[in-house]
Design a protein around this motif. Structure first.
Motif, mmCIF file in Angstrom:
data_model
loop_
_atom_site.group_PDB
_atom_site.id
_atom_site.type_symbol
_atom_site.label_atom_id
_atom_site.label_comp_id
_atom_site.label_asym_id
_atom_site.label_seq_id
_atom_site.Cartn_x
_atom_site.Cartn_y
_atom_site.Cartn_z
ATOM 1 N N VAL A 68 0.876 -1.166 0.000
ATOM 2 C CA VAL A 68 0.000 0.000 0.000
ATOM 3 C C VAL A 68 0.916 1.219 0.000
ATOM 4 O O VAL A 68 1.519 1.546 1.021
ATOM 5 C CB VAL A 68 -0.923 0.025 1.238
ATOM 6 C CG1 VAL A 68 -1.759 1.287 1.262
ATOM 7 C CG2 VAL A 68 -1.800 -1.212 1.264
ATOM 8 N N TRP A 69 1.075 1.813 -1.164
ATOM 9 C CA TRP A 69 2.051 2.884 -1.325
ATOM 10 C C TRP A 69 3.391 2.442 -0.731
ATOM 11 O O TRP A 69 3.961 3.088 0.140
ATOM 12 C CB TRP A 69 1.588 4.179 -0.704
ATOM 13 C CG TRP A 69 0.433 4.841 -1.389
ATOM 14 C CD1 TRP A 69 0.047 4.694 -2.691
ATOM 15 C CD2 TRP A 69 -0.478 5.770 -0.808
ATOM 16 N NE1 TRP A 69 -1.048 5.467 -2.945
ATOM 17 C CE2 TRP A 69 -1.397 6.141 -1.810
ATOM 18 C CE3 TRP A 69 -0.606 6.320 0.450
ATOM 19 C CZ2 TRP A 69 -2.412 7.041 -1.584
ATOM 20 C CZ3 TRP A 69 -1.624 7.218 0.679
ATOM 21 C CH2 TRP A 69 -2.516 7.574 -0.331
ATOM 22 N N ALA A 70 3.876 1.318 -1.214
ATOM 23 C CA ALA A 70 5.117 0.730 -0.699
ATOM 24 C C ALA A 70 6.281 1.706 -0.802
ATOM 25 O O ALA A 70 7.189 1.688 0.036
ATOM 26 C CB ALA A 70 5.446 -0.554 -1.452
ATOM 27 N N ASP A 71 6.244 2.579 -1.802
ATOM 28 C CA ASP A 71 7.310 3.573 -1.927
ATOM 29 C C ASP A 71 7.298 4.531 -0.737
ATOM 30 O O ASP A 71 8.347 4.813 -0.149
ATOM 31 C CB ASP A 71 7.204 4.327 -3.252
ATOM 32 C CG ASP A 71 5.844 4.970 -3.509
ATOM 33 O OD1 ASP A 71 4.836 4.587 -2.864
ATOM 34 O OD2 ASP A 71 5.779 5.849 -4.395
ATOM 35 N N GLU B 273 5.522 -1.844 -11.158
ATOM 36 C CA GLU B 273 4.550 -2.808 -11.678
ATOM 37 C C GLU B 273 4.766 -4.205 -11.120
ATOM 38 O O GLU B 273 4.113 -5.147 -11.563
ATOM 39 C CB GLU B 273 4.599 -2.799 -13.199
ATOM 40 C CG GLU B 273 4.179 -1.436 -13.730
ATOM 41 C CD GLU B 273 3.895 -1.428 -15.198
ATOM 42 O OE1 GLU B 273 3.653 -2.492 -15.784
ATOM 43 O OE2 GLU B 273 3.887 -0.324 -15.755
ATOM 44 N N LEU B 274 5.682 -4.338 -10.126
ATOM 45 C CA LEU B 274 5.810 -5.625 -9.453
ATOM 46 C C LEU B 274 4.476 -5.925 -8.799
ATOM 47 O O LEU B 274 3.925 -5.098 -8.080
ATOM 48 C CB LEU B 274 6.912 -5.581 -8.393
ATOM 49 C CG LEU B 274 8.335 -5.720 -8.896
ATOM 50 C CD1 LEU B 274 9.323 -5.479 -7.767
ATOM 51 C CD2 LEU B 274 8.568 -7.085 -9.503
ATOM 52 N N GLY B 275 3.958 -7.075 -9.048
ATOM 53 C CA GLY B 275 2.624 -7.414 -8.571
ATOM 54 C C GLY B 275 2.578 -7.725 -7.092
ATOM 55 O O GLY B 275 3.527 -7.517 -6.354
ATOM 56 N N LEU B 276 1.461 -8.241 -6.692
ATOM 57 C CA LEU B 276 1.182 -8.613 -5.305
ATOM 58 C C LEU B 276 1.258 -7.416 -4.376
ATOM 59 O O LEU B 276 1.758 -7.494 -3.267
ATOM 60 C CB LEU B 276 2.106 -9.745 -4.847
ATOM 61 C CG LEU B 276 2.044 -11.017 -5.699
ATOM 62 C CD1 LEU B 276 3.058 -12.026 -5.221
ATOM 63 C CD2 LEU B 276 0.660 -11.604 -5.709
ATOM 64 N N THR B 277 0.780 -6.276 -4.862
ATOM 65 C CA THR B 277 0.635 -5.092 -4.034
ATOM 66 C C THR B 277 -0.829 -4.670 -4.083
ATOM 67 O O THR B 277 -1.552 -4.999 -5.034
ATOM 68 C CB THR B 277 1.535 -3.927 -4.514
ATOM 69 O OG1 THR B 277 1.166 -3.589 -5.846
ATOM 70 C CG2 THR B 277 3.000 -4.297 -4.448
ATOM 71 N N ILE B 278 -1.234 -3.932 -3.076
ATOM 72 C CA ILE B 278 -2.631 -3.484 -3.032
ATOM 73 C C ILE B 278 -2.825 -2.217 -3.861
ATOM 74 O O ILE B 278 -3.819 -2.057 -4.548
ATOM 75 C CB ILE B 278 -3.089 -3.297 -1.560
ATOM 76 C CG1 ILE B 278 -3.100 -4.659 -0.871
ATOM 77 C CG2 ILE B 278 -4.455 -2.633 -1.498
ATOM 78 C CD1 ILE B 278 -3.401 -4.631 0.604
ATOM 79 N N THR B 279 -1.858 -1.306 -3.790
ATOM 80 C CA THR B 279 -1.928 -0.081 -4.570
ATOM 81 C C THR B 279 -0.656 0.077 -5.378
ATOM 82 O O THR B 279 0.342 -0.602 -5.144
ATOM 83 C CB THR B 279 -2.078 1.175 -3.669
ATOM 84 O OG1 THR B 279 -0.847 1.387 -2.972
ATOM 85 C CG2 THR B 279 -3.227 1.045 -2.708
ATOM 86 N N GLY B 280 -0.689 1.021 -6.273
ATOM 87 C CA GLY B 280 0.518 1.404 -6.987
ATOM 88 C C GLY B 280 1.303 2.394 -6.144
ATOM 89 O O GLY B 280 0.940 2.679 -4.993
#
Length: 137
Positions: free
Chosen positions: A64-67, A126-133
């Motif tokens: 979720v907004w991993a960045d 675009e690495l998958g398995l995330t909830i949001t970009g």
């Protein structure tokens, strides 16, 4: 590659969750240590840093907004390294060694967090398995 990225995120945040639990279950002891390092409002700082570790860790873990989560962790780790693990002020060789290890751990983790930030805010968003970009992408 998506599963590998997820495993990497899980392994990365485990340390933060464990440390955050200590911030909340041993607040007085950790605040005492922070006070000995001249951290202002040591109890509040201990609780706030625990919250940052949980929030940032969850953001990276869940994607979720991993960045942003990675950036929060880096912004926590760098000041912590210099404020709490200032090995260059130690005179006892054993204490100096322990503080140097902790300093290097925090700086290395900050580097990894910045790498996560760069990957999830940029080309790896675009690495998958995330909830949001990404928030910053």
């Amino acid at each position: 590659m998506d599963v590998i990225a997820l495993i990497g995120r899980i392994l990365f945040v485990l340390l933060f969750f464990g440390s955050a639990m200590g911030h909340f279950t041993q607040t007085e002891a950790m605040a005492g240590y922070a006070a000995s390092k001249n951290v202002p409002s040591p109890k509040l700082a201990t609780q706030a840093s625990g919250a940052v570790m949980i929030v940032g860790g969850l953001m990276v873990l869940l994607g979720v907004w991993a960045d942003l989560g990675a950036l929060l962790l880096a912004l926590f780790l760098l000041p912590t390294a210099f404020l709490m693990h200032n090995f260059w002020t130690q005179t006892d060789p054993q204490a100096k060694q322990q503080e140097m290890i902790q300093f290097n751990k925090d700086v290395s983790l900050a580097g990894a967090a910045l790498l996560f930030f760069g990957i999830y805010a940029g080309p790896g968003s675009e690495l998958g398995l995330t909830i949001t970009g990404p928030l910053f992408g």
